[in-house]
Design a protein around this motif. Structure first.
Motif, PDB file in Angstrom:
ATOM      1  N   THR A   1       4.971  71.733  31.145  1.00  0.00           N
ATOM      2  CA  THR A   1       5.512  71.191  29.906  1.00  0.00           C
ATOM      3  C   THR A   1       6.203  72.277  29.094  1.00  0.00           C
ATOM      4  O   THR A   1       7.289  72.061  28.526  1.00  0.00           O
TER       5      THR A   1
ATOM      6  N   VAL B   1      14.200  74.721  33.406  1.00  0.00           N
ATOM      7  CA  VAL B   1      13.882  73.358  33.847  1.00  0.00           C
ATOM      8  C   VAL B   1      13.757  73.303  35.372  1.00  0.00           C
ATOM      9  O   VAL B   1      12.836  72.677  35.916  1.00  0.00           O
TER      10      VAL B   1
ATOM     11  N   GLY C   1      13.198  75.022  28.247  1.00  0.00           N
ATOM     12  CA  GLY C   1      14.461  74.897  28.954  1.00  0.00           C
ATOM     13  C   GLY C   1      15.400  73.905  28.287  1.00  0.00           C
ATOM     14  O   GLY C   1      16.595  74.191  28.112  1.00  0.00           O
ATOM     15  N   ASN C   2      14.883  72.763  27.893  1.00  0.00           N
ATOM     16  CA  ASN C   2      15.732  71.765  27.252  1.00  0.00           C
ATOM     17  C   ASN C   2      16.197  72.213  25.872  1.00  0.00           C
ATOM     18  O   ASN C   2      17.325  71.910  25.463  1.00  0.00           O
TER      19      ASN C   2
ATOM     20  N   PHE D   1       9.594  72.979  30.604  1.00  0.00           N
ATOM     21  CA  PHE D   1      10.534  71.888  30.341  1.00  0.00           C
ATOM     22  C   PHE D   1      11.009  71.898  28.890  1.00  0.00           C
ATOM     23  O   PHE D   1      12.203  71.738  28.612  1.00  0.00           O
TER      24      PHE D   1
ATOM     25  N   GLY E   1      18.387  77.717  29.984  1.00  0.00           N
ATOM     26  CA  GLY E   1      17.678  76.454  29.846  1.00  0.00           C
ATOM     27  C   GLY E   1      17.629  75.674  31.145  1.00  0.00           C
ATOM     28  O   GLY E   1      16.575  75.149  31.537  1.00  0.00           O
ATOM     29  N   VAL E   2      18.764  75.589  31.841  1.00  0.00           N
ATOM     30  CA  VAL E   2      18.792  74.881  33.122  1.00  0.00           C
ATOM     31  C   VAL E   2      17.865  75.563  34.126  1.00  0.00           C
ATOM     32  O   VAL E   2      17.137  74.902  34.883  1.00  0.00           O
TER      33      VAL E   2
ATOM     34  N   GLY F   1      10.535  74.801  36.345  1.00  0.00           N
ATOM     35  CA  GLY F   1       9.453  73.872  36.038  1.00  0.00           C
ATOM     36  C   GLY F   1       9.333  72.767  37.073  1.00  0.00           C
ATOM     37  O   GLY F   1       8.225  72.419  37.498  1.00  0.00           O
ATOM     38  N   LEU F   2      10.470  72.226  37.502  1.00  0.00           N
ATOM     39  CA  LEU F   2      10.443  71.186  38.531  1.00  0.00           C
ATOM     40  C   LEU F   2       9.884  71.729  39.843  1.00  0.00           C
ATOM     41  O   LEU F   2       9.060  71.077  40.503  1.00  0.00           O
TER      42      LEU F   2
END
Length: 368
Positions: free
Chosen positions: A224, A265, A230-231, A227, A261-262, A268-269
């Motif tokens: 979390t 994310v 990153g966002n 994410f 940011g990308v 994180g994925l």
């Protein structure tokens, strides 16, 4: 996996993301025909970005993320890695079949930037607190923004972000002279001196992500955090682009925020899929490439350069490179424009996946 903290040690998700990034580097750097390459596999001409413009900042982000996980032992180890990486980059720039023109040898480069950024980020990890590193990143981005907009360039004035009038490229031309990139879009270098400072912030973002991953919090909280951060970075970069455009060549502050940011994310994925849920059936090719990332990049770049340096006579009597000669016979006749160029790049990627797979099976890992 349970919601307890993950065990300390090497994260497969970081290896997977590193391998995917190297795969992207090889794919976009080796098309069959640059003029017939699909737009997403090309860099933005100047302002803006494409998926290809994510690749280099992804790698620097990963370099930073690996620092707290690998824990460099001291200055000697850091200096050794910096010198080896920088030397490999200079070798690629200098390699040719004729005498080296030392007067025009390009000094900057991809491996050179990785070397410098890694060294500075590792020193920051050793000597600065997380809070101090955050403020360092903010200060660099704010100072770089101010320099781009307020420092006048002779003949162009202040705030000129064009290929010919921006401060980083002017500074490169003054300090490095002819030892820079000599192709379009500008007279400077996309891996030049001043723009390496915001590139360092990309690695510092990765370093913060690596420390976050190393923490003892539950996996869902770890994911979390990546994410959310990153966002927020992506949103900030896109929102501020109205005042400072996204630009890879200049490595603008908005480009740092958006690509960082990308990358967060994406990490994180990968963390959720690979380390938390153990979905690894698809990961082996990327782990193989990631385990010898520098060897794959160096080897693929060197072989591609050899293919350009060797010249052959085409059927029409013109002189072409070995790469072009092979492409026109093995790929171009069988597929439409664009697809033939992509097929060539994919075959080249598979070649290096094969090379690194053999190395992986034999437990040969070239580390610097």
């Amino acid at each position: 996996m349970s919601e307890s903290a993950l065990p300390a040690g090497r994260l497969r998700s970081l290896d997977v993301l590193r391998g995917a990034t190297i795969a992207g580097m090889i794919l976009v750097n080796n098309p069959g025909d640059w003029s017939k390459t699909f737009a997403p596999f090309l860099h933005a001409e100047w302002h803006g970005w494409t998926p290809t413009d994510w690749i280099f900042p992804f790698f620097l982000f990963i370099v930073g993320a690996a620092i707290p996980l690998a824990s460099p032992k001291g200055h000697r180890q850091i200096a050794r890695r910096v010198l080896i990486l920088f030397g490999l980059g200079l070798f690629l720039n200098a390699f040719r079949f004729t005498a080296i023109d030392w007067g025009t040898l390009r000094i900057p480069g991809v491996l050179q930037r990785i070397a410098v950024v890694y060294g500075l980020a590792a020193l920051a990890w050793l000597h600065l607190s997380p809070r101090a590193r955050r403020w360092l990143g903010v200060a660099i981005l704010a100072g770089y923004w101010a320099a781009l907009m307020l420092v006048p360039v002779p003949g162009h004035g202040a705030g000129d972000l064009s290929p010919q009038g921006n401060l980083p490229f002017w500074l490169d031309s003054q300090l490095l002279g002819r030892h820079t990139w000599r192709l379009a879009p500008g007279p400077g270098d996309p891996e030049g001196i001043l723009s390496t400072l915001p590139a360092l912030v990309t690695a510092l973002c990765g370093l913060a992500a690596g420390e976050w991953l190393r923490g003892k919090r539950p996996p869902h909280e770890t994911a979390t955090g990546l994410f959310v951060a990153g966002n927020l970075g992506l949103a900030a970069g896109l929102a501020l682009a109205a005042w400072m455009p996204l630009n890879k060549n200049l490595w603008t502050p908005t480009y740092v925020l958006a690509t960082g940011g990308v990358a967060a994310v994406a990490l994180g994925l990968a963390f959720v899929l690979v380390d938390v849920h153990g979905r690894t059936r698809w990961t082996r090719p990327f782990e193989v490439l990631g385990s010898n990332a520098i060897a794959a990049f160096f080897g693929s770049t060197l072989l591609a350069k050899i293919g350009i340096l060797i010249k052959l006579q085409a059927e029409d009597g013109s002189t072409v490179t070995l790469t072009t000669w092979l492409y026109r016979r093995l790929a171009e006749p069988w597929l439409p424009d664009g697809w033939s160029s992509l097929a060539w790049a994919t075959a080249y990627l598979l070649l290096w996946l094969g090379v690194t797979w053999v190395m992986y099976r034999k437990r040969v890992f070239l580390k610097v």
